[in-house]
Design a protein around this motif. Structure first.
Motif, PDB file in Angstrom:
ATOM      1  N   MET A 182     -14.625  36.088  23.711  1.00 28.90           N
ATOM      2  CA  MET A 182     -14.532  36.450  22.303  1.00 28.90           C
ATOM      3  C   MET A 182     -13.685  35.445  21.522  1.00 28.90           C
ATOM      4  O   MET A 182     -14.023  35.086  20.387  1.00 28.90           O
ATOM      5  N   ASP A 183     -12.595  34.968  22.124  1.00 26.87           N
ATOM      6  CA  ASP A 183     -11.772  33.957  21.449  1.00 26.87           C
ATOM      7  C   ASP A 183     -12.538  32.657  21.283  1.00 26.87           C
ATOM      8  O   ASP A 183     -12.417  31.975  20.250  1.00 26.87           O
ATOM      9  N   SER A 184     -13.326  32.306  22.281  1.00 25.30           N
ATOM     10  CA  SER A 184     -14.125  31.079  22.178  1.00 25.30           C
ATOM     11  C   SER A 184     -15.188  31.207  21.098  1.00 25.30           C
ATOM     12  O   SER A 184     -15.447  30.258  20.343  1.00 25.30           O
ATOM     13  N   ILE A 185     -15.836  32.368  21.026  1.00 24.36           N
ATOM     14  CA  ILE A 185     -16.847  32.589  19.980  1.00 24.36           C
ATOM     15  C   ILE A 185     -16.214  32.524  18.596  1.00 24.36           C
ATOM     16  O   ILE A 185     -16.782  31.950  17.655  1.00 24.36           O
ATOM     17  N   LEU A 186     -15.013  33.095  18.462  1.00 26.65           N
ATOM     18  CA  LEU A 186     -14.336  33.054  17.172  1.00 26.65           C
ATOM     19  C   LEU A 186     -13.975  31.623  16.771  1.00 26.65           C
ATOM     20  O   LEU A 186     -14.184  31.222  15.613  1.00 26.65           O
ATOM     21  N   ASP A 187     -13.466  30.844  17.715  1.00 20.07           N
ATOM     22  CA  ASP A 187     -13.149  29.441  17.410  1.00 20.07           C
ATOM     23  C   ASP A 187     -14.406  28.655  17.047  1.00 20.07           C
ATOM     24  O   ASP A 187     -14.391  27.818  16.121  1.00 20.07           O
ATOM     25  N   TYR A 188     -15.466  28.918  17.772  1.00 17.39           N
ATOM     26  CA  TYR A 188     -16.730  28.210  17.506  1.00 17.39           C
ATOM     27  C   TYR A 188     -17.275  28.588  16.133  1.00 17.39           C
ATOM     28  O   TYR A 188     -17.803  27.749  15.399  1.00 17.39           O
ATOM     29  N   GLN A 189     -17.145  29.853  15.759  1.00 15.75           N
ATOM     30  CA  GLN A 189     -17.606  30.299  14.449  1.00 15.75           C
ATOM     31  C   GLN A 189     -16.765  29.691  13.328  1.00 15.75           C
ATOM     32  O   GLN A 189     -17.290  29.261  12.297  1.00 15.75           O
ATOM     33  N   GLN A 190     -15.433  29.650  13.531  1.00 14.33           N
ATOM     34  CA  GLN A 190     -14.548  29.099  12.506  1.00 14.33           C
ATOM     35  C   GLN A 190     -14.673  27.582  12.402  1.00 14.33           C
ATOM     36  O   GLN A 190     -14.163  27.000  11.437  1.00 14.33           O
ATOM     37  N   LEU A 191     -15.334  26.967  13.367  1.00 15.96           N
ATOM     38  CA  LEU A 191     -15.588  25.534  13.256  1.00 15.96           C
ATOM     39  C   LEU A 191     -16.482  25.237  12.050  1.00 15.96           C
ATOM     40  O   LEU A 191     -16.294  24.231  11.357  1.00 15.96           O
ATOM     41  N   TYR A 192     -17.440  26.132  11.788  1.00 14.08           N
ATOM     42  CA  TYR A 192     -18.355  25.946  10.663  1.00 14.08           C
ATOM     43  C   TYR A 192     -17.884  26.680   9.409  1.00 14.08           C
ATOM     44  O   TYR A 192     -18.107  26.196   8.292  1.00 14.08           O
ATOM     45  N   CYS A 193     -17.268  27.838   9.611  1.00 19.07           N
ATOM     46  CA  CYS A 193     -16.835  28.662   8.469  1.00 19.07           C
ATOM     47  C   CYS A 193     -15.347  28.981   8.614  1.00 19.07           C
ATOM     48  O   CYS A 193     -14.982  30.105   8.997  1.00 19.07           O
ATOM     49  N   PRO A 194     -14.483  28.034   8.349  1.00 22.61           N
ATOM     50  CA  PRO A 194     -13.046  28.292   8.519  1.00 22.61           C
ATOM     51  C   PRO A 194     -12.543  29.275   7.456  1.00 22.61           C
ATOM     52  O   PRO A 194     -12.964  29.196   6.289  1.00 22.61           O
ATOM     53  N   PRO A 195     -11.667  30.196   7.817  1.00 28.01           N
ATOM     54  CA  PRO A 195     -11.089  31.111   6.825  1.00 28.01           C
ATOM     55  C   PRO A 195     -10.190  30.343   5.863  1.00 28.01           C
ATOM     56  O   PRO A 195      -9.640  29.296   6.208  1.00 28.01           O
ATOM     57  N   PRO A 196     -10.005  30.861   4.654  1.00 31.51           N
ATOM     58  CA  PRO A 196      -9.234  30.112   3.646  1.00 31.51           C
ATOM     59  C   PRO A 196      -7.770  29.937   4.017  1.00 31.51           C
ATOM     60  O   PRO A 196      -7.128  29.004   3.539  1.00 31.51           O
ATOM     61  N   GLU A 197      -7.219  30.821   4.852  1.00 29.67           N
ATOM     62  CA  GLU A 197      -5.785  30.717   5.172  1.00 29.67           C
ATOM     63  C   GLU A 197      -5.492  29.648   6.222  1.00 29.67           C
ATOM     64  O   GLU A 197      -4.330  29.319   6.476  1.00 29.67           O
ATOM     65  N   ILE A 198      -6.521  29.107   6.875  1.00 31.69           N
ATOM     66  CA  ILE A 198      -6.315  28.087   7.900  1.00 31.69           C
ATOM     67  C   ILE A 198      -6.329  26.698   7.241  1.00 31.69           C
ATOM     68  O   ILE A 198      -7.261  26.353   6.504  1.00 31.69           O
ATOM     69  N   VAL A 199      -5.282  25.933   7.500  1.00 33.78           N
ATOM     70  CA  VAL A 199      -5.191  24.562   6.992  1.00 33.78           C
ATOM     71  C   VAL A 199      -5.316  23.607   8.173  1.00 33.78           C
ATOM     72  O   VAL A 199      -4.498  23.636   9.101  1.00 33.78           O
ATOM     73  N   ARG A 200      -6.326  22.772   8.153  1.00 33.22           N
ATOM     74  CA  ARG A 200      -6.591  21.857   9.255  1.00 33.22           C
ATOM     75  C   ARG A 200      -6.210  20.430   8.863  1.00 33.22           C
ATOM     76  O   ARG A 200      -6.302  20.045   7.692  1.00 33.22           O
ATOM     77  N   LYS A 201      -5.814  19.694   9.883  1.00 29.55           N
ATOM     78  CA  LYS A 201      -5.522  18.281   9.660  1.00 29.55           C
ATOM     79  C   LYS A 201      -6.815  17.505   9.453  1.00 29.55           C
ATOM     80  O   LYS A 201      -6.895  16.593   8.617  1.00 29.55           O
TER      81      LYS A 201
END
Length: 396
Positions: free
Chosen positions: A308-327
Motif C-alpha cells: 500500500m505504501d508503494s502504491i501511494l508513492d507511485y500514485q503521488q509520482l504523477y499526482c503529488p499532493p499540494p502540501e508536498i514540496v519536492r526538490k
C-alpha cells in the motif's frame, strides 16, 4: 314506693356536671398528644440535620486548618516550588501550589486511616507465584509504594471535600457520564460470559505478545520499514523525460530488487528469529497451527503495508499532493507525433500508457504474494497445506 331512680333535672342552658370534667380531660389529652407529636418531629428534624451539621462542622474545622494566613504558614519545600516560581507566580499558579501543598502537608498522616492489609493481599493474589519467586525485596518496595499512593489519594479526597462548594449538587456529576460509563457500572455485567469466552479463545489462539512476534515487529520496523517496491527518488532524480519502455524496465528492476530483499534478507531473518525462539523454548507446541497462523497474519500485514505504501508513492509520482514540496519534479514521458499517410497519431498511444502504467499495480501485488509461510520452511517435515504462501488481499 317502687321507684328505682330519679333523674334530677338541670337548669335550661346548662350542662350536666360530668361534661366539664370530660372536656377538661379531653383537652388535656389533646395537648399532650400535640406536644408528643411536636417532640417526635423535633427529634426527627434533629436526627436528619445532625449528619449535615457534623459535615459542616468537619468542613469548617478543616478549612480553619488549611486556610490559615500565609504569614503563619511555612513555605512549601523546594520540591514543590522551584526557585524561579518564587519571583512572581500568577494567582492561578499560587492556587495550584497551595492546593498541592495542602495535600502534602495540610493533613496529618496520623489522622488518615492506612491501607488495610487484606486489600494488599488481594492485589498480590492476582500476581502469579512464578513472578513473585525470589523478588521479595521488590514486592516490599511496590507494597510500600501502594500504601503511599493510597495515603496521598485519601488526603487529596479530603482536600477536595473541603474545597468543594457545599451548594453544588452531587447529581450534577451525572451529566458527564457517558453511555459507556453507565454500561460499565451495571452489576452483574450482562456481557461477562461472552467476555470470558472471548478471553479464553484469545489466550489459545492469539500469540501477538510472544517474544518472537515482538522480534519480528522490531526487525521490520528497524530494517525494512522504509522499503518500497519502486524507488521514487531515483525516478525524480532524472532530468530528462522517460521513454515509456525505459520507464517500464526501470520499475520492473525496482520491483525485482525489492523482491530479492524480501526473499533473501527479510524472510531468512524472520526464519532465524523463530529458529532461535524454538531453541530457547519460546514457541509452545501445544497449538502450533494456531501459532503459525498468527505469524502468517502478522507477516501478511507487513507485506500489505509495504504494497500500500508503494502504491501511494507511485500514485503521488504523477499526482503529488499540494502540501508536498519536492526538490525535483517528475519529467514526464516522451510522446511523438507520427504522420502515416493522411493520418496523424501519437506514439506511444493512450492505450499503451494505460496498459503499462496500470500494470505496475498488478506487479506490486504479485511481488508481495510470493513469500512462503515460515512454517513450511522452518520444519524439515513437509507441512501439507493448500496455501504454502502468504495470502495477501488488497482491495481494488
Amino acid at each position: 314506693d317502687g321507684v328505682l331512680f330519679v333523674i334530677i333535672p338541670h337548669p335550661p342552658g346548662g350542662s350536666p356536671p360530668d361534661d366539664a370534667f370530660r372536656r377538661k380531660k379531653f383537652e388535656t389529652m389533646r395537648k399532650k398528644s400535640e406536644q408528643g407529636q411536636q417532640d417526635v418531629s423535633a427529634r426527627r428534624t434533629a436526627a436528619f440535620q445532625k449528619p449535615k451539621k457534623d459535615r459542616e462542622n468537619f468542613r469548617q474545622a478543616l478549612i480553619n486548618i488549611l486556610m490559615q494566613s500565609e504569614t503563619d504558614m511555612t513555605l512549601p519545600p523546594d520540591d514543590i516550588v522551584s526557585p524561579g516560581e518564587l519571583d512572581g507566580p500568577s494567582s492561578q499558579e499560587k492556587d495550584i501550589l497551595r492546593y498541592y501543598y495542602y495535600i502534602q502537608n495540610g493533613i496529618d498522616t496520623e489522622h488518615v486511616a492506612p491501607m488495610e492489609d487484606i486489600w494488599l493481599d488481594n492485589v498480590l493474589s492476582l500476581v502469579p507465584n512464578r513472578l513473585k519467586d525470589g523478588l521479595a525485596d521488590y514486592i516490599e518496595l511496590l507494597s510500600d509504594e501502594m500504601r503511599e499512593d493510597y495515603l496521598l489519594s485519601v488526603k487529596k479526597a479530603i482536600v477536595d471535600f473541603v474545597l468543594r462548594d457545599p451548594r453544588e449538587k452531587e447529581d450534577a456529576e451525572d451529566k458527564n457520564i457517558t453511555p459507556i460509563m453507565k454500561e460499565l457500572r451495571v452489576v452483574p455485567k450482562p456481557w461477562a460470559k461472552s467476555y470470558i469466552a472471548a478471553k479464553g479463545s484469545m489466550q489459545k489462539i492469539l500469540y501477538i505478545t510472544n517474544p518472537t512476534m515482538c522480534s519480528v515487529l522490531d526487525s521490520w520496523n528497524h530494517s525494512f520499514g522504509g522499503l518500497r517496491l519502486v524507488d521514487v527518488e531515483e525516478i525524480l532524480m532524472r532530468t530528462e523525460s522517460f521513454e515509456l519502455n525505459n520507464f517500464q524496465s526501470l520499475c520492473m528492476r525496482h520491483v525485482e530488487a525489492a523482491k530479492d530483499t524480501l526473499l533473501k534478507k527479510w524472510f531468512p531473518e524472520v526464519q532465524n528469529i523463530f529458529y532461535q525462539g524454538n531453541k530457547s523454548k519460546q514457541i509452545t507446541h501445544t497449538h502450533l497451527d494456531a501459532f503459525f497462523n498468527s505469524v502468517s497474519v502478522l507477516m501478511t500485514s507487513q507485506l500489505r503495508s509495504l504494497c500500500m505504501d508503494s502504491i501511494l508513492d507511485y500514485q503521488q509520482l504523477y499526482c503529488p499532493p499540494p502540501e508536498i514540496v519536492r526538490k525535483n519534479d517528475f519529467q514526464g514521458f516522451i510522446v511523438r507525433l507520427v504522420l502515416e499517410g493522411v493520418d496523424m497519431k501519437f506514439e506511444p498511444s493512450r492505450n499503451d500508457f494505460e496498459t503499462v502504467l496500470l500494470n505496475v499495480f498488478d506487479v506490486f501485488v504479485k511481488a508481495v504474494s510470493m513469500v512462503p509461510r515460515v512454517d513450511t520452511i522452518l520444519f524439515s517435515v513437509e507441512v501439507a497445506r493448500s496455501n504454502a504462501t502468504l495470502i495477501l488481499v488488497i482491495a481494488d
